[in-house]
Scaffold this motif. Sequence first.
Motif, PDB file in Angstrom:
ATOM      1  N   LEU A 134      -5.495  22.604 -67.759  1.00 47.35           N
ATOM      2  CA  LEU A 134      -5.292  23.788 -68.380  1.00 47.35           C
ATOM      3  C   LEU A 134      -3.812  24.143 -68.514  1.00 47.35           C
ATOM      4  O   LEU A 134      -3.323  24.570 -69.573  1.00 47.35           O
ATOM      5  CB  LEU A 134      -6.175  24.762 -67.752  1.00 47.35           C
ATOM      6  CG  LEU A 134      -7.622  24.659 -67.855  1.00 47.35           C
ATOM      7  CD1 LEU A 134      -8.375  25.648 -66.902  1.00 47.35           C
ATOM      8  CD2 LEU A 134      -8.125  24.497 -69.284  1.00 47.35           C
ATOM      9  N   GLY A 135      -3.118  24.018 -67.600  1.00 49.05           N
ATOM     10  CA  GLY A 135      -1.800  24.322 -67.628  1.00 49.05           C
ATOM     11  C   GLY A 135      -0.909  23.462 -68.375  1.00 49.05           C
ATOM     12  O   GLY A 135      -0.018  24.010 -69.486  1.00 49.05           O
ATOM     13  N   GLY A 136      -1.205  22.179 -68.467  1.00 49.38           N
ATOM     14  CA  GLY A 136      -0.253  21.220 -69.868  1.00 49.38           C
ATOM     15  C   GLY A 136      -0.744  21.470 -71.010  1.00 49.38           C
ATOM     16  O   GLY A 136      -0.003  21.638 -72.258  1.00 49.38           O
ATOM     17  N   ILE A 137      -1.988  22.016 -71.359  1.00 46.42           N
ATOM     18  CA  ILE A 137      -2.553  22.296 -72.620  1.00 46.42           C
ATOM     19  C   ILE A 137      -2.067  23.565 -73.047  1.00 46.42           C
ATOM     20  O   ILE A 137      -1.747  24.003 -74.135  1.00 46.42           O
ATOM     21  CB  ILE A 137      -4.016  22.302 -72.681  1.00 46.42           C
ATOM     22  CG1 ILE A 137      -4.419  20.904 -72.633  1.00 46.42           C
ATOM     23  CG2 ILE A 137      -4.656  22.900 -74.024  1.00 46.42           C
ATOM     24  CD1 ILE A 137      -6.169  20.700 -72.293  1.00 46.42           C
ATOM     25  N   ALA A 138      -2.225  24.816 -72.138  1.00 47.01           N
ATOM     26  CA  ALA A 138      -1.922  26.193 -72.224  1.00 47.01           C
ATOM     27  C   ALA A 138      -0.410  26.444 -72.582  1.00 47.01           C
ATOM     28  O   ALA A 138      -0.070  27.443 -73.196  1.00 47.01           O
ATOM     29  CB  ALA A 138      -2.595  27.007 -71.348  1.00 47.01           C
ATOM     30  N   TYR A 139       0.595  25.980 -71.906  1.00 47.01           N
ATOM     31  CA  TYR A 139       1.785  26.328 -71.717  1.00 47.01           C
ATOM     32  C   TYR A 139       2.524  26.492 -73.112  1.00 47.01           C
ATOM     33  O   TYR A 139       3.283  27.249 -73.519  1.00 47.01           O
ATOM     34  CB  TYR A 139       2.859  25.426 -70.904  1.00 47.01           C
ATOM     35  CG  TYR A 139       4.003  26.040 -70.928  1.00 47.01           C
ATOM     36  CD1 TYR A 139       4.630  26.855 -69.827  1.00 47.01           C
ATOM     37  CD2 TYR A 139       5.237  25.306 -71.823  1.00 47.01           C
ATOM     38  CE1 TYR A 139       5.894  27.493 -69.939  1.00 47.01           C
ATOM     39  CE2 TYR A 139       6.401  25.856 -71.721  1.00 47.01           C
ATOM     40  CZ  TYR A 139       6.639  26.874 -71.045  1.00 47.01           C
ATOM     41  OH  TYR A 139       7.939  27.417 -70.924  1.00 47.01           O
ATOM     42  N   PRO A 140       2.140  25.396 -74.100  1.00 46.97           N
ATOM     43  CA  PRO A 140       3.054  25.502 -75.476  1.00 46.97           C
ATOM     44  C   PRO A 140       2.330  26.701 -76.259  1.00 46.97           C
ATOM     45  O   PRO A 140       3.152  27.353 -77.050  1.00 46.97           O
ATOM     46  CB  PRO A 140       2.452  24.302 -76.099  1.00 46.97           C
ATOM     47  CG  PRO A 140       2.167  23.223 -75.329  1.00 46.97           C
ATOM     48  CD  PRO A 140       1.469  24.023 -74.016  1.00 46.97           C
ATOM     49  N   SER A 154       2.398  22.685 -62.823  1.00 48.99           N
ATOM     50  CA  SER A 154       2.210  22.095 -64.257  1.00 48.99           C
ATOM     51  C   SER A 154       3.026  22.561 -65.302  1.00 48.99           C
ATOM     52  O   SER A 154       3.804  21.978 -66.074  1.00 48.99           O
ATOM     53  CB  SER A 154       0.829  22.047 -64.861  1.00 48.99           C
ATOM     54  OG  SER A 154       0.216  23.324 -65.105  1.00 48.99           O
ATOM     55  N   GLY A 155       3.164  24.050 -65.242  1.00 48.32           N
ATOM     56  CA  GLY A 155       4.143  24.828 -66.024  1.00 48.32           C
ATOM     57  C   GLY A 155       5.357  25.035 -65.894  1.00 48.32           C
ATOM     58  O   GLY A 155       6.435  25.081 -66.788  1.00 48.32           O
ATOM     59  N   PHE A 156       5.857  24.995 -64.731  1.00 49.06           N
ATOM     60  CA  PHE A 156       7.247  25.446 -64.300  1.00 49.06           C
ATOM     61  C   PHE A 156       8.120  24.490 -64.788  1.00 49.06           C
ATOM     62  O   PHE A 156       9.276  24.794 -65.175  1.00 49.06           O
ATOM     63  CB  PHE A 156       7.263  25.582 -62.754  1.00 49.06           C
ATOM     64  CG  PHE A 156       8.843  26.216 -62.326  1.00 49.06           C
ATOM     65  CD1 PHE A 156       8.936  27.280 -62.632  1.00 49.06           C
ATOM     66  CD2 PHE A 156       9.714  25.342 -61.989  1.00 49.06           C
ATOM     67  CE1 PHE A 156      10.352  27.972 -62.158  1.00 49.06           C
ATOM     68  CE2 PHE A 156      10.960  25.714 -61.516  1.00 49.06           C
ATOM     69  CZ  PHE A 156      11.311  26.921 -61.773  1.00 49.06           C
ATOM     70  N   PRO A 157       7.918  23.041 -64.473  1.00 43.76           N
ATOM     71  CA  PRO A 157       9.035  22.243 -65.091  1.00 43.76           C
ATOM     72  C   PRO A 157       9.184  22.036 -66.424  1.00 43.76           C
ATOM     73  O   PRO A 157      10.556  22.358 -66.756  1.00 43.76           O
ATOM     74  CB  PRO A 157       8.290  20.836 -64.723  1.00 43.76           C
ATOM     75  CG  PRO A 157       7.537  20.991 -63.591  1.00 43.76           C
ATOM     76  CD  PRO A 157       6.982  22.373 -63.749  1.00 43.76           C
TER      77      PRO A 157
END
Length: 439
Positions: free
Chosen positions: A402-408, A279-282
């Motif tokens: 969680l990845g989509g929410i936490a990356y920012p 979820s975070g790498f792209p």
Amino acid sequence: METAGRSRDSLGAMAGGGSGWVRMAPILAVQFIGTLGYSIAIPFLVFLVADLGGAAWTFGLLGATYSVSQLVGAPILGRWSDRSGRRPVLIASQAGTLLAWVVFLLALEVPIEPLGSLAGATVSVPLLLIFGARMLDGLTGGNISVANAYVADLTSGDEAARQVAFGRMGMASSLGFTLGPALAGLLGAGGDGYTAPIVAAAVISAAGMLLCLTLREPRQRCPEGPPTQSTVPRVLGQQQRRCDTAPKVDARASLRRPLVLGLLAATFAQFLAFSLFYSGFPLHATQEIGWGAAELGLFYTVLSAAMLVVQGPVLSRLAGRLAPRTLFSLGMAGLACAQLTFAKGDASLLYAGALLFAAGNGIAWPTFQARTADAASEEEQGAVQGAVTSAGAVGSIAGLTLGGIAYPWLGGGLFVVAASVFVVVLLAAPALFRRPSAD
């Protein structure tokens, strides 16, 4: 020494094209076709949802619908296969997948008439049909638990061959996920829009169902059906044991054993960490490194190709030479180190991280799958594999969300979190791989 010799013979057959490899060919083809049919929808699904009036959250919910449905379907199909056999459940589930794609095609033919709106998205009959199709596909896609149980049956009693076999299953999945999006791109370029890729997915699913018909039930699961009872043994009360009346197993009790609970927790943790990365790498590659679609596509191609090599010839050479616990620990260490290279944000390190990721995943996951199979008896194999699939689905849902929410907020720190999760699983390896006598 005799046991070790049998293990090497079986391993050689599995790796080199002997009878073990031939026996696995149909289930590998089913695995490949299943992932190919699923991944073929990845490139165009987001655009189709938008064309039907969906919003960004609608696409996310559609992905979650598949995972949640698989979470429900996997344990049901696994327990059903313990009672009724692997082959009939695989045939029925492939038929369900085919039906899901037929519903998908039907959605393209229904006029887009708005039924209402919700949070910026237009609700229509075609959109609801697509949700229904993905739900059905997810429920029947839980047959991965049955396929894994089938492989466990074929390799019963041979730990090294079992590792190689699950590595082959991983290769089939990786190849399907690699070729699916490429096939969708080629078909979509023909001017038929979404229809051609969906028709191709339906045809692929039909081929998978036909391949399931060629499968033979593993020997210990009575491939020829219950034996015929002759008159004399019946009269004397000395009938043979009927293999169609398997002893009843309390699936809940099986899943409450400490080792199985530990394996389920480790499955959840691994899928959580994997999904944090995916979820975070792209976002990281495009926003921090400045990559475009071409660079990102090349990265995933290298990652997939390296993983195919590791899951195949590399694992075949290592299995039987290194203890499963050692292989798994090395794999977890490689995955943790890979995440740390991604966190650096240095473009020159990303491909080194990709190779570490492929090496770690390629040896650790098949070894872990073999361990989960070893932890279950023949009568409870489907139930345990179903629970493992469900635990992975929950981990995926949690990680992607969680990845989509936490990356920012975390940026590259998200990969440090993923590395920490892999380290926790690494530290648990001694308990997860304790000797069978201690189980």
